[in-house]
Write an enzyme that holds these catalytic residues in place. Structure first.
Site, mmCIF file in Angstrom:
data_model
loop_
_atom_site.group_PDB
_atom_site.id
_atom_site.type_symbol
_atom_site.label_atom_id
_atom_site.label_comp_id
_atom_site.label_asym_id
_atom_site.label_seq_id
_atom_site.Cartn_x
_atom_site.Cartn_y
_atom_site.Cartn_z
ATOM 1 N N HIS A 127 -59.033 -25.764 -132.668
ATOM 2 C CA HIS A 127 -58.274 -26.243 -131.512
ATOM 3 C C HIS A 127 -58.784 -27.580 -131.008
ATOM 4 O O HIS A 127 -58.000 -28.453 -130.613
ATOM 5 C CB HIS A 127 -58.346 -25.198 -130.395
ATOM 6 C CG HIS A 127 -57.610 -25.574 -129.154
ATOM 7 N ND1 HIS A 127 -56.239 -25.746 -129.113
ATOM 8 C CD2 HIS A 127 -58.060 -25.825 -127.888
ATOM 9 C CE1 HIS A 127 -55.870 -26.074 -127.890
ATOM 10 N NE2 HIS A 127 -56.949 -26.135 -127.129
ATOM 11 N N SER A 140 -53.667 -28.971 -125.137
ATOM 12 C CA SER A 140 -54.072 -27.678 -124.597
ATOM 13 C C SER A 140 -53.457 -27.490 -123.197
ATOM 14 O O SER A 140 -52.239 -27.584 -123.061
ATOM 15 C CB SER A 140 -55.596 -27.577 -124.578
ATOM 16 O OG SER A 140 -56.014 -26.254 -124.403
ATOM 17 N N ASP A 173 -56.042 -24.195 -135.812
ATOM 18 C CA ASP A 173 -56.047 -23.857 -134.383
ATOM 19 C C ASP A 173 -55.524 -22.436 -134.217
ATOM 20 O O ASP A 173 -54.335 -22.182 -134.389
ATOM 21 C CB ASP A 173 -55.170 -24.851 -133.617
ATOM 22 C CG ASP A 173 -55.187 -24.620 -132.109
ATOM 23 O OD1 ASP A 173 -55.773 -23.623 -131.646
ATOM 24 O OD2 ASP A 173 -54.598 -25.452 -131.390
#
Length: 400
Positions: free
Chosen positions: A368, A169, A335
Site C-alpha cells: 500500500h 489512501s 496493495d
C-alpha cells in the site's frame, strides 16, 4: 500574482506536540463563530482553524492550484522539513521543483485535516468553551467534514476552481469526496490506492488499533493530557499493527526475511530477536512522538464511516453522473489494504457516470505504501496525467 511560501520554524521535540495542535508551525486559516463548519453528526463546529502549507506561486487567474489531500497519519508538511521529526517532507517523491506535482508550475496546497493533531482543530486542540483540551468531547468527524473544511480554506484563498485534487489512501477518499461534493470546482482528480467505502476487513483493522489505544491505562478515557501520562504503549501497538497492512509479504521478505537483529543466535526470550520485530517496534515508538492518540481514534473512525454510494441510494455511478472532472485512478498490485478491485469499482462507476477516466495498475511488491515511495512507473503516470490535464486546462510549463 500571489506568492505564498510555507512558514519555517525550529524543529520541535515530541514534548512540544500540544503546542503544534493549537499553534502550528504552518500557515493558519481561522474561522470565527459566524463561520461554523456543519458536521455530519449535526454539530456546528465554531470557532475552528485549519493549518496548511503552500508551495509555489498562484498564477494571475488562479487556475494552477493543486490540493494535495494527506493520508491518515500524514499531515500538511509534504514538501518541507517536518517541525516535530526534523525529517524531509512526507511526499517528496511527488511534490517539489521538477517533480510530477511541480512547484515551479503549480500552486500546491496541503491542509491538515480536521480531527488531526498538527494545527487543524481536533481532539488535541483546546476547546474554547472550557479552556481544556477537547479530548473525547470533540465531535466525531467524517471524510465529507474534512472536505467541507478544505473547501472553506480554498474559498479563503480566493480560488474558485482547483486544477487538480490529488491524494492516496485516506487522501484518495478525500479526492473522491471532492469530486462528488464539488464537481464544478475540480478540473482533474487523482485518487490513489483508495476506495469509495471502507471494507469490513479494514474496519476490523482499525478497531484493533482503537482497542489497543483504549486498553492502555494511560489513555484515561481520552483525558490523558490532563493526567500528563500519554497512552504511548497502546498507540505504538496500534501503529505496529497498521504498519503491517501498509506493506506486503514480498516487501517484508525482501527487506527482513528471517534475519536476526544484532545477533547470530536466538536469545530464547521475548526480546526483538528478528529484524522485522525491531523494525515494527521502531515504527511504533517513533510514531507516538508525533501523533495524538485521540486523533488516531477520530481519523480511523472517519475512514470507517466513508461510503459514497450510501448517499446515492446505494448506486455508486449516480454519485459521478454528469461530472466534467478528468480522473486518473491508480492502484498497486501488492496493495492488500485497498486492492485493485476497489479501484476498478471506482473506474466502472465513473464510466457508468459518463466521466473521463484513465486507470493504471502499477506492478510493485511494495504494498500500500508504494504511493509514497520512489516507484518510477507511478511517478511517470502522475507526471503524464498532470501534464495532459494542464494542456487541456491551457496551462503552460510555467503554470500560466
Amino acid at each position: 500574482m500571489m506568492n505564498v511560501h510555507p512558514v519555517k520554524g525550529p524543529v520541535a521535540t515530541g514534548g512540544e506536540r500540544p503546542h503544534e495542535a493549537d499553534h502550528p508551525t504552518s500557515l493558519v486559516a481561522s474561522f470565527g463563530a459566524d463561520q461554523p463548519l456543519r458536521l455530519d453528526c449535526g454539530v456546528d463546529l465554531a470557532p475552528f482553524q485549519i493549518a496548511y502549507q503552500t508551495y509555489g506561486t498562484l498564477n494571475a487567474d488562479k487556475s494552477n492550484a493543486i490540493l494535495v489531500c494527506h493520508a491518515l497519519t500524514m499531515d500538511q508538511h509534504i514538501a518541507n522539513v517536518h517541525p516535530i521529526t526534523g525529517k524531509p517532507g512526507g511526499w517528496l517523491t511527488l511534490v517539489g521543483p521538477g517533480k510530477p506535482i511541480d512547484t515551479d508550475r503549480y500552486f500546491v496546497i496541503c491542509s491538515n485535516v480536521i480531527g488531526s493533531c498538527m494545527g487543524s482543530t481536533g481532539p488535541a486542540s483546546t476547546n474554547p468553551a472550557t479552556g481544556k483540551v477537547w479530548g473525547l468531547d470533540f465531535p466525531v468527524i467524517t471524510i465529507p467534514d474534512m472536505v467541507r473544511a478544505q473547501a472553506m480554506l480554498v474559498d479563503r484563498l480566493g480560488i474558485d476552481k482547483l486544477f487538480c485534487v490529488v491524494g492516496g489512501s485516506m487522501g484518495g477518499m478525500q479526492v473522491l469526496q471532492w469530486s462528488v461534493a464539488y464537481p464544478e470546482r475540480v478540473f482533474s482528480a487523482m485518487p490513489i490506492a483508495c476506495a469509495t467505502r471502507h471494507s469490513a476487513q479494514n474496519i476490523a483493522f482499525h478497531e484493533l488499533g482503537r482497542q489497543a489505544v483504549m486498553a492502555d491505562p494511560d489513555w484515561a478515557h481520552g483525558r490523558y493530557v490532563e493526567t500528563g501520562a500519554h497512552p504511548h504503549r497502546g498507540l505504538a501497538v496500534a501503529r505496529m499493527a497498521a504498519h503491517i497492512t501498509y506493506l506486503s509479504d514480498a516487501a517484508l521478505h525482501r527487506k527482513f526475511g528471517r534475519r536476526m537483529q544484532d545477533r547470530e543466535l536466538p536469545t530464547f526470550s521475548f526480546d526483538a530477536d528478528f529484524q522485522v520485530e525491531s523494525y515494527l517496534r521502531y515504527q511504533g515508538s517513533s510514531f507516538v512522538e508525533r501523533f495524538d492518540a485521540n486523533s488516531y481514534l477520530y481519523l480511523t473512525r472517519a475512514m470507517d464511516y466513508f461510503d459514497i454510494a450510501a448517499d446515492h441510494h446505494g448506486v455508486l455511478a449516480a454519485a459521478f453522473r454528469g461530472t466534467q472532472t478528468r480522473f486518473c485512478v491508480v492502484s498497486f498490485t501488492s496493495d492488500w489494504l485497498f486492492p485493485t478491485p476497489e479501484s476498478r469499482a471506482i473506474v466502472h462507476a465513473l464510466n457508468a457516470g459518463g466521466a473521463r477516466v484513465s486507470f493504471a495498475e502499477v506492478e510493485t511488491d511494495k504494498g500500500h505504501d508504494a504511493f509514497l515511495l520512489d516507484e518510477p512507473e507511478f511517478i511517470d503516470i502522475a507526471r503524464a496525467f498532470l501534464h495532459s490535464a494542464a494542456t487541456a486546462r491551457g496551462l503552460d510549463k510555467a503554470g500560466r
